[in-house]
Design a protein around this motif. Structure first.
Motif, short mmCIF file in Angstrom:
data_model
loop_
_atom_site.label_atom_id
_atom_site.label_comp_id
_atom_site.label_asym_id
_atom_site.label_seq_id
_atom_site.Cartn_x
_atom_site.Cartn_y
_atom_site.Cartn_z
N VAL A 211 29.81 -16.33 29.98
CA VAL A 211 29.05 -17.49 30.44
C VAL A 211 28.93 -18.48 29.29
N PRO A 212 29.19 -19.77 29.52
CA PRO A 212 29.06 -20.75 28.44
C PRO A 212 27.66 -20.72 27.84
N GLY A 213 27.58 -20.90 26.53
CA GLY A 213 26.29 -20.83 25.85
C GLY A 213 25.28 -21.83 26.38
N VAL A 214 25.74 -23.01 26.76
CA VAL A 214 24.83 -24.04 27.25
C VAL A 214 24.15 -23.59 28.54
N ILE A 215 24.82 -22.79 29.33
CA ILE A 215 24.23 -22.25 30.56
C ILE A 215 23.39 -21.02 30.25
N ARG A 216 23.90 -20.16 29.41
CA ARG A 216 23.17 -18.93 29.09
C ARG A 216 21.80 -19.23 28.50
N ARG A 217 21.72 -20.29 27.70
CA ARG A 217 20.45 -20.62 27.05
C ARG A 217 19.51 -21.42 27.95
N SER A 218 19.97 -21.78 29.14
CA SER A 218 19.14 -22.60 30.02
C SER A 218 17.96 -21.81 30.57
N ASP A 219 16.90 -22.52 30.93
CA ASP A 219 15.70 -21.86 31.46
C ASP A 219 15.99 -21.06 32.74
N PRO A 220 16.70 -21.64 33.72
CA PRO A 220 16.95 -20.86 34.94
C PRO A 220 17.72 -19.57 34.68
N PHE A 221 18.73 -19.63 33.82
CA PHE A 221 19.51 -18.43 33.54
C PHE A 221 18.66 -17.38 32.85
N GLN A 222 17.86 -17.79 31.89
CA GLN A 222 17.01 -16.84 31.18
C GLN A 222 15.99 -16.19 32.12
N ARG A 223 15.45 -16.97 33.04
CA ARG A 223 14.51 -16.40 34.01
C ARG A 223 15.20 -15.39 34.91
N MET A 224 16.41 -15.71 35.35
CA MET A 224 17.16 -14.78 36.19
C MET A 224 17.46 -13.49 35.45
N PHE A 225 17.86 -13.62 34.19
CA PHE A 225 18.18 -12.45 33.38
C PHE A 225 16.97 -11.53 33.26
N ASN A 226 15.81 -12.11 32.93
CA ASN A 226 14.61 -11.30 32.77
C ASN A 226 14.14 -10.69 34.10
N CYS A 227 14.26 -11.46 35.18
CA CYS A 227 13.86 -10.93 36.49
C CYS A 227 14.75 -9.76 36.89
N ALA A 228 16.06 -9.92 36.72
CA ALA A 228 16.98 -8.83 37.08
C ALA A 228 16.70 -7.59 36.25
N ALA A 229 16.49 -7.78 34.95
CA ALA A 229 16.19 -6.64 34.08
C ALA A 229 14.92 -5.93 34.53
N ASP A 230 13.90 -6.71 34.85
CA ASP A 230 12.62 -6.11 35.24
C ASP A 230 12.72 -5.41 36.58
N VAL A 231 13.46 -5.96 37.51
CA VAL A 231 13.65 -5.29 38.80
C VAL A 231 14.27 -3.92 38.59
N VAL A 232 15.31 -3.85 37.77
CA VAL A 232 16.00 -2.58 37.55
C VAL A 232 15.06 -1.55 36.94
N VAL A 233 14.31 -1.91 35.92
CA VAL A 233 13.49 -0.90 35.24
C VAL A 233 12.27 -0.51 36.06
N TRP A 234 11.70 -1.43 36.84
CA TRP A 234 10.55 -1.06 37.66
C TRP A 234 10.98 -0.18 38.83
N VAL A 235 12.13 -0.46 39.42
CA VAL A 235 12.65 0.43 40.46
C VAL A 235 12.94 1.80 39.86
N ASN A 236 13.51 1.81 38.66
CA ASN A 236 13.79 3.08 38.00
C ASN A 236 12.51 3.88 37.76
N ASP A 237 11.43 3.20 37.42
CA ASP A 237 10.17 3.90 37.22
C ASP A 237 9.68 4.57 38.50
#
Length: 350
Positions: A211-237
């Motif tokens: 993913v281009p750095g300009v997109i990866r560093r964007s607010d929407p992408f960062q929010r999506m990344f953190n949301c996806a990560a949190d969904v995975v670990v909370w379901v795992n719990d």
């Protein structure tokens, strides 16, 4: 707060999301290489003699790690299958090494973190001979991962690995104190301890597109990344709750919610899935913003746009695939104390 006192076995506890939950609307896709992935997991373990007993090998086979990879990286390039599953073999063995009160003594954990990072030089070059099968295996995996990736990707991956390794010390501190952390602090720790951030970075390796750095560093992408990560670990719990109660684990989101709300486990599971639903809703909102951003941002090539689409799809596959895999994996269906790794020689000499 002190760890809530619950019975070790709770067979009647429902751990699957209720009908109509938004996680069930996420897409399902499975790599055609699933069988090969399963074989490769055991080949990595056998090649480096990571397992000591036939029961441990049976446990690794029953974990169905190949299915997890097939569900979460369905678009993985065929030439990158082996290295990808090599990392997952390493990650699950090291996670078991520290799992539960019977896990490895931490000792000077800073040294352990330093040794892991020394096996991941950011220039991507292979290091010298390393003592301990887990370090040698990780060094070999890293050579395959790092070679085709950019320096920014390598830096992100190594940083996420540092966070993963550092988190074990904090979980161990909670166990020693028999204390379940508060929900807010736990949520921050769990994103690191779950090892999900390096897993999400591997989406780019699997696809052969970054993913281009300009997109990866964007607010929407960062929010999506953190949301996806949190969904995975909370379901795992939720799905790992029976196992973690059996081994005396206290760092679990369901237990944190139960303690903070002074409620029982069924109510805490419901609350956890409510949290997951909110995260998925936030993910979709950020996805709409990212789509507008990409459409308006001049300079993105067709390859860039494809890299973004695959990464977004990959995050969805991870959220849903992790749930579907956990329903079949003996790692969560059997609440026992067996760990994949116990031998000190894995970290010293063999």
């Amino acid at each position: 707060m002190s760890s809530p006192d619950f019975p070790v076995t709770v067979p009647e506890l429902a751990t699957l999301p209720p009908p109509g939950h938004p996680i069930l609307a996420l897409p399902v896709r499975i790599s055609p290489h699933a069988a090969r992935l399963e074989r490769s997991i055991l080949e990595w373990a056998d090649s480096y003699r990571l397992l000591e007993t036939a029961r441990q090998r049976e446990r690794l086979a029953g974990t169905h790690l190949g299915e997890l990879v097939a569900r979460t990286y369905p678009f993985v390039r065929e030439d990158r299958l082996d290295t990808l599953v090599g990392w997952f073999t390493w990650a699950f063995v090291i996670d078991d090494w520290y799992d539960g009160p019977a896990g490895a003594a931490l000792g000077d954990h800073r040294d352990m973190v330093a040794r892991v990072l020394a096996a991941l030089p950011v220039d991507g070059r292979a290091g010298g001979r390393r003592s301990g099968a887990l370090f040698r295996q990780l060094a070999r995996v890293w050579t395959g991962l790092a070679q085709p990736q950019s320096l920014p990707w390598r830096l992100r991956f190594v940083d996420s690995m540092a966070a993963f390794m550092e988190s074990f010390a904090y979980e161990a501190a909670n166990r020693r104190a028999a204390t379940t952390p508060g929900v807010a602090s736990y949520a921050q720790l769990r994103r690191q301890s779950g090892g999900i951030t390096p897993c999400l970075h591997l989406l780019e390796y699997a696809a052969g597109l970054e993913v281009p750095g300009v997109i990866r560093r964007s607010d929407p992408f960062q929010r999506m990344f953190n949301c996806a990560a949190d969904v995975v670990v909370w379901v795992n719990d939720v799905v790992s709750l029976r196992k973690e109660l059996a081994i005396g684990e206290v760092s679990n989101g369901v237990l944190a919610l139960a303690a903070e709300r002074s409620c029982g486990l069924p109510e805490a599971v419901t609350a956890a899935y409510g949290r997951v639903a909110d995260l998925i809703g936030e993910f979709h909102c950020a996805e709409a913003e990212l789509t507008e951003l990409c459409a308006d941002w001049r300079g993105l090539t067709d390859r860039d746009q494809r890299a973004v689409r695959l990464y977004v799809d990959g995050m969805k596959y991870w959220m849903r695939g992790n749930l579907d895999w956990s329903r079949h994996s003996e790692r969560y269906r059997q609440a026992d104390r067996l760990r994949l790794a116990t031998s000190p020689t894995l970290l010293t000499s063999d």
